[in-house]
Write an enzyme that holds these catalytic residues in place. Structure first.
Site, short mmCIF file in Angstrom:
data_model
loop_
_atom_site.label_atom_id
_atom_site.label_comp_id
_atom_site.label_asym_id
_atom_site.label_seq_id
_atom_site.Cartn_x
_atom_site.Cartn_y
_atom_site.Cartn_z
N THR A 1 42.97 55.37 56.05
CA THR A 1 43.80 55.65 57.23
C THR A 1 43.96 57.16 57.40
O THR A 1 43.78 57.70 58.49
CB THR A 1 45.18 54.97 57.10
N CYS B 1 46.43 44.45 58.23
CA CYS B 1 47.45 45.04 59.08
C CYS B 1 47.98 44.04 60.10
O CYS B 1 49.10 44.17 60.55
CB CYS B 1 46.91 46.26 59.81
N1 PLP Z 1 39.21 50.75 57.69
C1 PLP Z 1 38.92 49.49 57.36
C2 PLP Z 1 37.64 48.88 57.84
C3 PLP Z 1 39.80 48.75 56.57
O1 PLP Z 1 39.52 47.48 56.27
C4 PLP Z 1 41.00 49.37 56.13
C5 PLP Z 1 41.99 48.59 55.34
O2 PLP Z 1 42.37 47.51 55.68
C6 PLP Z 1 41.26 50.69 56.49
C7 PLP Z 1 40.33 51.35 57.27
C8 PLP Z 1 42.49 51.40 56.06
O3 PLP Z 1 42.37 51.74 54.71
P1 PLP Z 1 43.61 52.26 53.81
O4 PLP Z 1 44.32 51.03 53.39
O5 PLP Z 1 42.96 52.97 52.67
O6 PLP Z 1 44.42 53.17 54.63
#
Ligand code: PLP
Length: 377
Positions: free
Chosen positions: A73, A321
């Site tokens: 993120t 999410c």
């Molecule tokens: N991008 C994708 C494809 C994801 O599946 C996720 C997590 O669910 C994220 C970004 C976000 O990752 P993080 O949890 O490290 O912020």
């Protein structure tokens, strides 16, 4: 103790043995702050840099192009924020990107963002790209490597090459790809975001591969060559690179050659139990660990997951999410399956998942399907 069959690796993967061992060793050996001028700090810095070099060589980029972050993120936000101040045109964002990319684009590219559509299988629409590029080329493009909800692989290599030829910055969210597919080649993208908790590394550890001239928005300290302020998580980084090293070895091991076998048998059994079951992206290349099951109409998404939880299965409804929210999945909507979100169950296994876990889940779901559990009369 209650046994849970954990089939939610796309949300987060349990810490793997290699990462745990490396983390315990790192906290003992490198207690210092890598920015400190003394030898204890210097040793921590050296450990951090060795990890950076290994990570860069796995991705195929220069170590100086990698920045440690707190997760995908943050990496994605930093990349989109930087691009918004450096490019003049529009940012093309695939319709199935993770909410963190969609939100970052919405914030920093408000009014100059275009949604790149996908087809019914969940793959970005190449014809749309060609047509639209001829009309007005993009300022930058963001396409993920593998989708978190369906596992469908995207043609990121082709997009990266096209963007490179035309001098258009390309951002690839590789959060779901890394560890499940070889990392090699990702370093050719201008920007690549990833996080360790998706492959058994340490939660809260991520990275961003950047292009020359990148400016981060976290300021305050000189860390990461001034591109991301904040003390680095040395044990977390060292352990996470150990996890990726282990996953890469696992992928190369011929013993694991047929990795989708148990998942495929699971899907076949559900289809056999009911003609109303659909598998998203079944006709295109997908991650070997993911099955996005569309249950027959009339079932409530929440109830399926809750019901399965009671039976000892941890699965998801879509991206982590959106779990527990009633909001429809933007991925399903983009695939033309609007209003089907409540029917979807996302099952995602991992490196430690056993065939018996898939078989047990198939048995439970197939039994329910045959009995008509959840059917709306
Ligand atoms: N991008 C994708 C494809 C994801 O599946 C996720 C997590 O669910 C994220 C970004 C976000 O990752 P993080 O949890 O490290 O912020």
């Amino acid at each position: 103790m209650e046994t849970v069959r954990y089939l939610d690796y796309n949300a987060t993967a349990p810490l793997c043995r290699e990462a745990r061992e490396a983390w315990l060793e790192a906290v003992e050996r490198w207690p210092g702050n890598p920015s400190s001028p003394h030898r204890v700090g210097g040793r921590a810095e050296r450990a951090l840099e060795l990890a950076r070099e290994e990570m860069a060589s796995l991705l195929g980029c220069g170590a100086e192009e990698l920045i440690w972050t707190s997760g995908a993120t943050e990496s994605i936000n930093a990349a989109v924020h930087h691009l918004s101040g450096t490019i003049a045109g529009e940012l093309w964002v695939s319709a199935i990107e993770h909410p963190c990319l969609r939100a970052a684009a919405g914030r920093w590219f408000a009014g100059r963002c275009r949604v790149l559509p996908v087809d019914g299988s969940g793959v970005i629409d190449g014809e749309w790209v060609e047509r639209s590029w001829r009309e007005t080329p993009p300022g930058a493009v963001a396409v993920m490597a593998a989708n978190n909800e369906t596992g469908v692989l995207q043609p990121w290599e082709t997009m990266a090459a096209r963007c490179r030829d035309e001098g258009v910055p390309f951002l690839c969210d590789a959060a779901q790809w890394l560890g499940k597919q070889p990392a090699a080649g990702l370093g050719l993208c201008d920007y690549v975001a990833g996080c360790a908790h998706k492959f058994g590394g340490v939660p809260g550890v991520g990275w961003l591969k950047v292009a020359r001239g990148f400016r981060g928005y976290l300021v305050g300290g000189p860390q990461e060559e001034g591109r991301r302020a904040g003390t680095e998580n040395v044990p977390g980084v060292v352990a996470s690179v150990a996890a990726l090293r282990a996953r890469e070895a696992w992928l190369r091991d011929p013993v694991n050659g047929n990795r989708a076998e148990a998942r495929d048998a699971f899907e076949a059994r559900l289809r056999e139990a009911s003609g109303g079951v659909g598998i998203l992206g079944a006709d295109v290349p997908r991650l070997w660990n993911t099955s996005a099951v569309l249950m027959p109409p009339g079932d409530c998404r929440r109830r399926w997951v809750v019901r399965l939880d009671r039976e000892g299965f941890a699965v998801s409804t879509g991206s982590a999410c959106s779990s527990g929210q009633e909001k429809p999945s933007h991925v399903l909507a983009a695939m033309g399956l609007d209003g089907s979100g409540e029917r979807m169950i996302r099952v995602s296994g991992g490196w430690e998942t056993e065939a018996g876990d898939w078989t047990a889940l198939a048995g439970t779901l197939a039994g329910w399907l045959r009995e008509g559990v959840g059917r709306v009369e």
